[in-house]
Design a protein around this motif. Structure first.
Motif, mmCIF file in Angstrom:
data_model
loop_
_atom_site.group_PDB
_atom_site.id
_atom_site.type_symbol
_atom_site.label_atom_id
_atom_site.label_comp_id
_atom_site.label_asym_id
_atom_site.label_seq_id
_atom_site.Cartn_x
_atom_site.Cartn_y
_atom_site.Cartn_z
ATOM 1 N N PRO A 186 0.718 -1.587 0.092
ATOM 2 C CA PRO A 186 -0.110 0.372 0.318
ATOM 3 C C PRO A 186 0.838 1.418 -0.277
ATOM 4 O O PRO A 186 0.433 2.077 0.333
ATOM 5 C CB PRO A 186 -0.616 -0.006 1.332
ATOM 6 N N GLU A 187 2.220 0.675 0.014
ATOM 7 C CA GLU A 187 3.277 2.254 -0.050
ATOM 8 C C GLU A 187 4.461 1.905 -0.863
ATOM 9 O O GLU A 187 4.758 0.726 -0.174
ATOM 10 C CB GLU A 187 3.181 3.025 1.692
ATOM 11 N N THR A 188 4.848 2.620 -1.653
ATOM 12 C CA THR A 188 6.558 2.589 -1.760
ATOM 13 C C THR A 188 7.231 3.863 -2.142
ATOM 14 O O THR A 188 6.204 5.220 -2.105
ATOM 15 C CB THR A 188 5.735 1.549 -3.230
ATOM 16 N N SER A 189 8.160 3.365 -2.556
ATOM 17 C CA SER A 189 8.994 4.411 -3.161
ATOM 18 C C SER A 189 10.088 4.132 -4.345
ATOM 19 O O SER A 189 10.916 3.117 -3.931
ATOM 20 C CB SER A 189 9.752 5.634 -1.881
ATOM 21 N N PHE A 190 9.403 4.723 -5.015
ATOM 22 C CA PHE A 190 10.341 3.994 -6.444
ATOM 23 C C PHE A 190 11.487 4.955 -6.995
ATOM 24 O O PHE A 190 10.484 6.089 -7.040
ATOM 25 C CB PHE A 190 9.319 4.074 -7.719
ATOM 26 N N PRO A 191 12.596 4.517 -7.042
ATOM 27 C CA PRO A 191 13.615 5.643 -7.285
ATOM 28 C C PRO A 191 13.713 6.331 -9.164
ATOM 29 O O PRO A 191 13.312 5.175 -9.284
ATOM 30 C CB PRO A 191 15.460 5.001 -7.176
ATOM 31 N N ILE A 192 13.652 7.431 -8.880
ATOM 32 C CA ILE A 192 13.405 7.976 -10.391
ATOM 33 C C ILE A 192 15.400 7.650 -10.748
ATOM 34 O O ILE A 192 15.829 8.778 -10.496
ATOM 35 C CB ILE A 192 13.024 9.167 -10.823
ATOM 36 N N THR A 193 15.581 6.965 -11.996
ATOM 37 C CA THR A 193 17.406 6.892 -11.575
ATOM 38 C C THR A 193 17.620 7.962 -12.994
ATOM 39 O O THR A 193 18.675 7.007 -14.317
ATOM 40 C CB THR A 193 17.706 5.514 -12.213
ATOM 41 N N ALA A 194 16.040 8.339 -14.081
ATOM 42 C CA ALA A 194 15.982 8.815 -15.663
ATOM 43 C C ALA A 194 14.772 9.551 -15.801
ATOM 44 O O ALA A 194 13.897 9.558 -15.090
ATOM 45 C CB ALA A 194 16.935 7.643 -16.305
ATOM 46 N N ALA A 195 15.288 10.772 -16.794
ATOM 47 C CA ALA A 195 14.477 11.264 -17.199
ATOM 48 C C ALA A 195 13.505 10.450 -17.840
ATOM 49 O O ALA A 195 13.645 9.749 -18.275
ATOM 50 C CB ALA A 195 15.156 12.427 -17.830
ATOM 51 N N GLY A 196 12.104 11.362 -18.070
ATOM 52 C CA GLY A 196 11.242 10.876 -18.662
ATOM 53 C C GLY A 196 9.630 11.188 -18.377
ATOM 54 O O GLY A 196 9.591 11.767 -17.224
ATOM 55 N N VAL A 197 8.921 10.522 -18.649
ATOM 56 C CA VAL A 197 6.982 10.753 -18.600
ATOM 57 C C VAL A 197 6.585 9.279 -18.045
ATOM 58 O O VAL A 197 6.641 8.123 -18.080
ATOM 59 C CB VAL A 197 6.211 10.940 -19.482
ATOM 60 N N TYR A 198 6.538 9.655 -16.100
ATOM 61 C CA TYR A 198 6.303 9.356 -15.096
ATOM 62 C C TYR A 198 4.025 9.201 -15.570
ATOM 63 O O TYR A 198 3.934 10.655 -15.277
ATOM 64 C CB TYR A 198 6.625 8.821 -14.440
#
Length: 402
Positions: free
Chosen positions: A359-371
């Motif tokens: 129910p809760e998460t932290s996803f690392p953003i390692t590159a530019a892009g549209v999320y």
């Protein structure tokens, strides 16, 4: 005699099965749960693409406003079709409900929703409106700060947009109730008729059976968001067409029921104060910038959901544009753990890059892009149906630039 017995048996079976369906709960979160805002943002629920008897609807604006209150909406946007010199007397607070008067206009083979924050007239005729809309659509993305132009149901049968999407368009409807119903009819007329038959016993289940993913609209979103900023919306397409029955009229589905199915949840950093002009600007800017998510509310109240991209100094809500920095994370938190199996799906440039069953998460953003974020759940259906995946939440995209 045999025909009468057979008919009686079917009628009794229909009502007994209807009693069984009436007990079936489609909610994936406890209904008694008291929904609260997230810790950092205020969540306000609203519906757009709503018609009254001033155009193609079946009830007065006052009746629709009462229905919106009963559905616990925070804001409502009227979009009567091809209505000029639009009455603005209803544009105000009605108790705790904020009402805005927009319009929906024929343009080429499609329909466009238009709202002016400054209440600038779109014209006195359809010809004037089309000239104004053509001018708005030809502008650069985000050039007009005081108006909102949205393409309604881009792939609805008979109203499909053809050609490139104009740069001046703020966004389009990702979800549209009428489009979903039309597709269900095209996919299976028998299943749609069955949904109609069980509607009196369990309206939520009836609509849930008709649901299918808006794959064409999702493909359009992923394509356009790689080119420029685009915002997606949920449209109720509510008109509660009256069905005559003896001396009465049945609105099917009712306005209240339409408002309870899906909605737009605006995320604000400060709460609404009750001052109409200031609050209207807050809601308008959030809808303009894409600072909101869309939810299938019949599955459960999503209030308390939050998804942000954070760096060391700042937190960015959905719809935001930002420069890529090392250490960025996309944080997603559900208001509670769904009763059914679920997954949080994170997309980058239209491709799923993570599926999380927490129910809760932290996803690392390692590159530019549209999320963007999608929350899916498996909804258990009574016989003769089975489990099916249904989207509970779609966020607007986050634009992480190099």
């Amino acid at each position: 005699m045999k025909s009468l017995v057979a008919f009686s048996f079917l009628l009794v079976f229909y009502f007994l099965f209807g009693f069984y369906l009436n007990q079936f709960d489609t909610s994936i979160v406890p209904r008694q749960l008291s929904a609260a805002h997230s810790s950092n943002y205020y969540d306000y629920k609203g519906v757009m693409n709503v018609h009254t008897d001033l155009s193609s609807g079946s009830a007065t604006p006052s009746f629709v406003i009462t229905s919106a209150k009963l559905a616990n909406l925070d804001f409502l946007i009227f979009t009567d079709l091809n209505l000029f010199n639009m009455p603005t007397s209803f544009e105000s607070y009605h108790g705790n409900l904020m009402v805005l008067s927009a319009g929906k206009y024929s343009y080429l083979d499609s329909r466009l929703i238009y709202y002016s924050l400054s209440q600038e007239s779109i014209g006195s005729s359809l010809g004037d409106a089309q000239v104004t809309l053509a001018d708005l659509l030809s502008q650069k993305t985000g050039a007009n700060k005081d108006s909102l132009t949205i393409l309604a149901h881009p792939y609805k049968a008979g109203f499909t947009w053809s050609g490139e999407i104009p740069s001046g368009l703020d966004g389009f409807e990702l979800w549209n109730l009428k489009s979903l119903s039309n597709r269900a009819w095209q996919d299976s007329k028998l299943s749609t008729i069955w949904s109609f038959l069980i509607y009196p016993f369990n309206p939520r289940l009836s609509f849930l059976r008709l649901y299918s993913e808006p794959t064409d609209e999702i493909a359009l979103l992923d394509k356009l968001s790689m080119e420029r900023k685009i915002v997606v919306y949920a449209g109720a397409e509510a008109n509660a067409r009256a069905i005559p029955l003896a001396n009465y009229f049945i609105r099917f589905p009712s306005y209240k029921r339409s408002f309870e199915i899906m909605s737009n949840h605006v995320m604000l950093k400060s709460e609404l104060t009750g001052s109409f002009n200031g609050d209207r600007a807050k809601i308008f800017n959030a809808l303009k910038q894409g600072n909101f998510y869309m939810a299938m509310d019949i599955l459960g109240d999503p209030k308390g959901f939050v998804a942000t991209i954070d760096d060391e100094k700042q937190s960015y809500m959905m719809g935001s544009e930002m420069k890529f920095k090392k250490g960025m994370v996309l944080k997603v938190k559900l208001p509670t753990t769904p009763k059914e199996f679920f997954e949080i799906v994170i997309y980058r440039n239209g491709e799923a890059v993570a599926r999380i069953n927490q129910p809760e998460t932290s996803f690392p953003i390692t590159a530019a892009g549209v999320y963007r974020v999608q929350v899916r759940v498996t909804s258990t259906m009574p016989i003769p149906d089975a489990k099916k995946w249904v989207t509970w939440i779609y966020t607007n995209p986050y634009y992480v630039h190099p």
